[in-house]
Design a protein around this motif. Structure first.
Motif, PDB file in Angstrom:
ATOM      1  N   GLY A   1       0.757  -1.128  -0.201  1.00 39.54           N
ATOM      2  CA  GLY A   1      -0.093   0.035   0.024  1.00 39.54           C
ATOM      3  C   GLY A   1       0.823   1.055  -0.087  1.00 39.54           C
ATOM      4  O   GLY A   1       0.830   1.775  -0.834  1.00 39.54           O
TER       5      GLY A   1
ATOM      6  N   THR B   1       5.338   3.374  -2.644  1.00 40.85           N
ATOM      7  CA  THR B   1       4.536   2.352  -2.759  1.00 40.85           C
ATOM      8  C   THR B   1       4.936   1.139  -3.653  1.00 40.85           C
ATOM      9  O   THR B   1       4.545   0.028  -3.574  1.00 40.85           O
ATOM     10  CB  THR B   1       3.183   2.753  -3.655  1.00 40.85           C
ATOM     11  OG1 THR B   1       3.589   3.421  -4.934  1.00 40.85           O
ATOM     12  CG2 THR B   1       2.468   3.920  -2.881  1.00 40.85           C
TER      13      THR B   1
ATOM     14  N   SER C   1      -0.545   3.667  -5.703  1.00 39.74           N
ATOM     15  CA  SER C   1      -0.381   2.536  -5.261  1.00 39.74           C
ATOM     16  C   SER C   1      -1.119   1.403  -5.585  1.00 39.74           C
ATOM     17  O   SER C   1      -2.326   1.404  -5.811  1.00 39.74           O
ATOM     18  CB  SER C   1      -0.742   2.611  -3.721  1.00 39.74           C
ATOM     19  OG  SER C   1      -0.729   1.521  -2.849  1.00 39.74           O
TER      20      SER C   1
ATOM     21  N   TRP D   1      -3.268   0.191  -2.738  1.00 36.53           N
ATOM     22  CA  TRP D   1      -4.339   0.718  -2.496  1.00 36.53           C
ATOM     23  C   TRP D   1      -5.320   0.510  -3.615  1.00 36.53           C
ATOM     24  O   TRP D   1      -6.873   0.405  -3.298  1.00 36.53           O
ATOM     25  CB  TRP D   1      -4.074   2.239  -2.584  1.00 36.53           C
ATOM     26  CG  TRP D   1      -3.398   2.491  -1.329  1.00 36.53           C
ATOM     27  CD1 TRP D   1      -2.977   1.875  -0.311  1.00 36.53           C
ATOM     28  CD2 TRP D   1      -2.779   4.165  -1.112  1.00 36.53           C
ATOM     29  NE1 TRP D   1      -1.940   2.787   0.882  1.00 36.53           N
ATOM     30  CE2 TRP D   1      -2.016   3.907   0.200  1.00 36.53           C
ATOM     31  CE3 TRP D   1      -2.829   5.227  -1.605  1.00 36.53           C
ATOM     32  CZ2 TRP D   1      -1.480   5.016   0.831  1.00 36.53           C
ATOM     33  CZ3 TRP D   1      -2.365   6.342  -1.192  1.00 36.53           C
ATOM     34  CH2 TRP D   1      -1.674   6.157  -0.034  1.00 36.53           C
TER      35      TRP D   1
ATOM     36  N   SER E   1      -6.922  -3.090  -3.056  1.00 30.86           N
ATOM     37  CA  SER E   1      -7.603  -3.262  -1.586  1.00 30.86           C
ATOM     38  C   SER E   1      -8.946  -2.335  -1.851  1.00 30.86           C
ATOM     39  O   SER E   1      -9.981  -2.764  -1.271  1.00 30.86           O
ATOM     40  CB  SER E   1      -6.859  -2.233  -0.476  1.00 30.86           C
ATOM     41  OG  SER E   1      -5.721  -3.207  -0.203  1.00 30.86           O
TER      42      SER E   1
ATOM     43  N   TYR F   1      -6.694   6.792  -0.081  1.00 26.52           N
ATOM     44  CA  TYR F   1      -6.494   6.170   1.028  1.00 26.52           C
ATOM     45  C   TYR F   1      -7.127   7.013   2.295  1.00 26.52           C
ATOM     46  O   TYR F   1      -6.681   7.903   2.542  1.00 26.52           O
ATOM     47  CB  TYR F   1      -4.825   5.916   0.937  1.00 26.52           C
ATOM     48  CG  TYR F   1      -4.713   4.992   2.439  1.00 26.52           C
ATOM     49  CD1 TYR F   1      -4.922   3.686   2.364  1.00 26.52           C
ATOM     50  CD2 TYR F   1      -3.974   5.519   3.481  1.00 26.52           C
ATOM     51  CE1 TYR F   1      -4.462   2.819   3.438  1.00 26.52           C
ATOM     52  CE2 TYR F   1      -3.570   4.771   4.490  1.00 26.52           C
ATOM     53  CZ  TYR F   1      -3.763   3.255   4.387  1.00 26.52           C
ATOM     54  OH  TYR F   1      -3.407   2.544   5.624  1.00 26.52           O
TER      55      TYR F   1
ATOM     56  N   ALA G   1      -7.991   1.573   1.920  1.00 21.43           N
ATOM     57  CA  ALA G   1      -8.121   2.183   0.933  1.00 21.43           C
ATOM     58  C   ALA G   1      -9.713   2.201   0.657  1.00 21.43           C
ATOM     59  O   ALA G   1     -10.395   1.100   0.840  1.00 21.43           O
ATOM     60  CB  ALA G   1      -7.398   1.201  -0.535  1.00 21.43           C
TER      61      ALA G   1
END
Length: 573
Positions: free
Chosen positions: A160, A166, A188, A191, A194, A248, A255
């Motif tokens: 992340g 990242t 990222s 992120w 996620s 984020y 995220a």
């Protein structure tokens, strides 16, 4: 007698852990979730883990020369302010974090105070040693390269975020790690993946593996690809994330997706909602974009460094399908992914990196084992069984007895020796079953693991026979790289081959785990196949069992038929 050099590495957040490095060799690794029983540890300092590694090393805090923290805490507020000013319009959450970083959580004075007082309250004697703060992605790089067999390698660390980084490409030569290229927040991949995890109704920072498992049920749809190209652009030498779709949230440490992403893709899946083809196609495309971005970076790194062996670490490195795609690349010779690839592995990397900073060689060992956690003797196990008033039998030949039970389609809780590190159970804290039974995957998902029906299971197999089942395999001891099954294996071993014909194997040798090798070999004598189904000894949402008591609770709370603890066997009537 010369005093040993003791370094304790720690990661003090989600996936908190501690590692004891003694004269350059790993003695013990503790993961906080295994002790406090909170999945990923709950985000605090790894106090239980530090206590464990001290006890395992038979040392006190006074014997420790340094504590290495796998985060450059002194730099934290500065780069978060830069991130806020350059990328955010809604600054409330990031302002909150900056203030928190200055006053607590990542503040060095706060960490040192909490370590000192917390360990004292736990009865750990001794003075706190010098504390050093090591850049996070460098810890990831050290954890994988220094423990690999490669003398030279391209290193890829992806998560992340770690400080401002990242994704970082590194060059590893001998005992030296050099940064080649860095990609910083907000771009990222962690992120990105996620946020899609949350869009699909799972919990970010824990449900990403579910997205990976769901992805093969989807397919390539041009309309969906066009939409994802708005979220992520893969350029010639990098990738870019559009933060108007994904951001984020520092308050929740996860995220999130925006209303704009909902406008683009459609309604997110609600928890408990049935999976539709739309959800499967979203998962497919997220996995596809991740793989394309990463393989593109690997190609770039190979051109820049001329190195064809690849080491991987970081939370995104837990994506076995992605790692398999790297291994399949024509220009890649071999791949090593450190088993605790997430932040739990940075405690190892921080200790190794501090050892290197002392002018010493951090390559004292190639990783040959993951069994660095707690263990319980037969005597301790017997006392616990007697205390619990359980009926049990003792078997010198426990492997032969259990192999017969597996062949008879019984589900086994297998608890042996020192606990594994990382999120994969590798034959010491495992649930085992017959992979030849076509119904076993559904039975375990429903009656034991209590998780989604699409989730696949992994096979443990004798290394010497792996080529019978999988394409282009030599050694895969950690269940962290996906391979393709050979023709017909999906019919032969239906419960361990995924819908896309992929397999996430563990190859087992006598040297790595003799008792587990013997068990698989005994099953081979009965079935003709040197493979068993292996999944972690836990249920969905809980850490892998650590103590015999936890194994007993899991056994009686699930559809497991038989529990083995050391040489003892307990069978439900």
């Amino acid at each position: 007698m010369n005093k040993k050099l003791n370094i304790i590495g720690i990661f003090p957040k989600e996936n908190a852990s501690a590692c004891l490095l003694q004269d350059g060799k790993i003695i013990a690794v503790g993961e906080e979730e295994r002790f406090n029983r909170i999945k990923t540890g709950g985000g605090g300092l790894p106090l239980n883990s530090i206590k464990y590694v001290l006890e395992e090393g038979n040392i006190s805090l006074d014997d420790v020369d340094c504590i290495a923290v796998a985060w450059n805490c002194k730099k934290y507020p500065d780069y978060m302010e830069k991130y806020r000013d350059e990328h955010l319009t809604n600054r409330s959450s990031i302002d909150f974090l900056i203030e928190k970083g200055k006053t607590a959580t990542w503040n060095p004075e706060y960490i040192e105070f909490k370590l000192r007082t917390g360990l004292q309250m736990m009865g750990v004697s001794g003075e706190l040693p010098e504390i050093k703060y090591v850049p996070h992605h460098l810890c990831h790089a050290a954890s994988t390269f220094y423990l690999s067999k490669f003398k030279e390698a391209l290193i890829l660390t992806i998560d992340g975020s770690g400080e401002e980084n990242t994704t970082v490409i590194w060059k590893g030569v001998g005992d030296k790690i050099t940064k080649v290229k860095e990609i910083n927040i907000p771009n990222s991949l962690g992120w990105f993946y996620s946020a899609i995890t949350e869009f699909l109704g799972f919990r970010s920072n824990s449900g990403e593996g579910k997205v990976m498992g769901l992805a093969p049920y989807g397919s390539e749809i041009q309309e969906m690809r066009d939409k994802f190209e708005k979220i992520m652009k893969i350029t010639e030498d990098s990738y870019e994330i559009d933060t108007s779709y994904i951001y984020y949230d520092e308050r929740s440490y996860s995220a999130k997706f925006t209303d704009k992403l909902v406008d683009l893709l459609g309604s997110p899946r609600k928890k408990g909602e049935e999976f539709t083809l739309f959800h499967k196609d979203v998962a497919y495309m997220a996995q596809s974009f991740l793989e394309e971005a990463v393989t593109n970076l690997v190609s770039l790194g190979i051109k820049e460094t001329g190195l064809n062996n690849v080491c991987v670490a970081g939370g995104v490195g837990m994506n076995c399908k992605m790692n398999g795609k790297i291994l399949e690349m024509d220009e890649v010779n071999d791949v090593f992914v450190v088993p605790p690839s997430s932040d739990n592995g940075t405690s190892i990397g921080s200790a190794l990196q501090v050892y290197k900073s002392m002018g010493l060689n951090p390559r004292e060992q190639e990783l040959e084992s993951v069994y660095y956690g707690p263990s319980f003797s037969n005597e301790e196990i017997k006392r616990i069984l007697d205390y619990c008033k359980l009926n049990y039998t003792y078997h010198d030949n426990i492997e032969e007895v259990v192999a017969e039970k597996i062949y008879d389609n019984k589900i086994i809780g297998w608890y042996q020796g020192r606990m594994e590190i990382g999120s994969r159970a590798l034959g010491n804290r495992s649930i085992l079953a017959n992979p030849l039974n076509k119904d076993m995957k559904d039975i375990i998902n429903s009656n034991v693991k209590h998780r989604e029906a699409f989730r696949p299971f992994c096979p443990s197999m004798l290394k010497e026979d792996a080529g019978k089942y999988l394409e282009n395999i030599d050694s895969a001891p950690y269940m962290i790289v996906a391979y393709q099954a050979k023709d017909g294996v999906d019919k032969l071993l239906p419960s361990v081959v995924h819908v896309d014909n992929s397999v996430r194997p563990q190859t087992v040798t006598k040297e790595q785990n003799l008792r587990y090798w013997n068990l698989i070999n005994e099953f081979k004598k009965l079935s003709g196949e040197s493979v068993i189904l292996n999944t972690s000894f836990n249920i969905a949402g809980e850490p892998i069992v650590c103590t015999p008591q936890e194994a007993i609770r899991c056994f009686f709370g699930t559809g497991i038929d038989i529990l083995t603890l050391g040489n003892y066997l307990i069978e439900k009537s």
